[in-house]
Design an enzyme around this catalytic site. Sequence first.
Site, PDB file in Angstrom:
ATOM      1  N   GLY A 204       0.830  -1.202   0.000  1.00 19.52           N
ATOM      2  CA  GLY A 204       0.000   0.000   0.000  1.00 19.52           C
ATOM      3  C   GLY A 204       0.857   1.242   0.000  1.00 19.52           C
ATOM      4  O   GLY A 204       2.073   1.177   0.169  1.00 19.52           O
ATOM      5  N   GLU A 244      -0.779   2.667   6.606  1.00 21.68           N
ATOM      6  CA  GLU A 244      -0.911   3.699   5.569  1.00 21.68           C
ATOM      7  C   GLU A 244      -1.755   4.881   6.043  1.00 21.68           C
ATOM      8  O   GLU A 244      -1.466   6.037   5.709  1.00 21.68           O
ATOM      9  CB  GLU A 244      -1.495   3.097   4.289  1.00 21.68           C
ATOM     10  N   HIS A 247       0.389   7.302   7.802  1.00 30.30           N
ATOM     11  CA  HIS A 247       1.022   8.284   6.910  1.00 30.30           C
ATOM     12  C   HIS A 247       0.044   9.399   6.553  1.00 30.30           C
ATOM     13  O   HIS A 247       0.391  10.586   6.575  1.00 30.30           O
ATOM     14  CB  HIS A 247       1.497   7.606   5.627  1.00 30.30           C
ATOM     15  N   TRP A 255      11.802   4.586  11.654  1.00 27.32           N
ATOM     16  CA  TRP A 255      13.255   4.775  11.565  1.00 27.32           C
ATOM     17  C   TRP A 255      13.627   6.045  10.794  1.00 27.32           C
ATOM     18  O   TRP A 255      14.799   6.322  10.557  1.00 27.32           O
ATOM     19  CB  TRP A 255      13.924   3.548  10.937  1.00 27.32           C
ATOM     20  N   ASP A 263      12.020  10.266  13.038  1.00 26.61           N
ATOM     21  CA  ASP A 263      10.610  10.216  12.650  1.00 26.61           C
ATOM     22  C   ASP A 263       9.818  11.386  13.222  1.00 26.61           C
ATOM     23  O   ASP A 263       8.598  11.430  13.112  1.00 26.61           O
ATOM     24  CB  ASP A 263       9.975   8.884  13.052  1.00 26.61           C
TER      25      ASP A 263
END
Length: 335
Positions: A204, A244, A247, A255, A263
């Site tokens: 994805g 996803e 995000h 990381w 991050d």
Amino acid sequence: MKKLLFGILALGFMSSCNSDNVTNQNENPSNGADASVNLAGKRECPSEEIRKVALQNNPELRQKFNVLEANTEKFANELKLGKVLADGTVEIPVVVNVIYKTAAENVSDARIAEQIAVLNADYGGTNTDASNIPTEFQTVKADDVKVRFKLVNTIRKSTSKTSWGTNDAMKKASTGGLDATTPTNYLNIWVVGKMTSQGRTILGYATFPESAGLWNDGVVIAAPFFGKTGASAPFNLGRTATHEVGHYLNLRHIWGDANCGNDLVADTPTQTTANYNKPSYPLYNTCSGVSRSVMFMNYMDYVDDAAMFMFSAGQKTRMQAVVDASGSRAGLRVL
């Protein structure tokens, strides 16, 4: 631990496009994450790669990114000082766009409902495997992100296409896909069949909040990794969507998409790179001479679905910042 930074990130995104796979010989890599590993059958999410290219090529998007990160840091600081209050639970309306060639790719209504239930459990902190969070991370876990998801429509379209890439073709009717439903106000999720990029199988990918309201804004999931029933192990617990959507709500890979990267979350331990499969706890990494137990069970790592089961409190703050009434995704609150 990391502190929140945003000042030169756009430049960092551009300069790191070709450097993510460079190994720093002074750092100790995570289990199974060195460059020699065959990644077949392991999680692949190009969201950050796609974002870097977009930021490099679009000055307007870079400006939106800078504003996004400035506002996120401001929100986090004011929340810490008690100057702002989180606005309570936000229910995000979801439109699922299913583009299928075979019956297996035409995921059922029941499977879609199952995926929405997984999202609500994971973001609400009610997932049953949350009991597996190690004691050392209990103090920084997010009990409830205060985000929920409500399915409002499912749109289906048959296609003769056997494979999709990551060029957003599935998001436009003119290229065989389905146009997004008012992306300012709805989380659009596209479910397609096989998805590949540069020979890799892609589970994805997603857009980040600086893309809020644009025609391509939303999340794409390959059908074999959507939901639970009938999904392909070891990605058959619905966690690809959890990752996803993270995000979509402004979380980076844990990381930082660089060796011992950042991050932008203070309470996630710095780690060398991605973790794969189902690591054994504790797993230690060394960055800048400091050995740390890493949070590989975080939804924003690359482990198998069964090995990821938590967000951190810092990640919760970043997500709340974008769905806040003044955030980049405030439009999701209007319905």
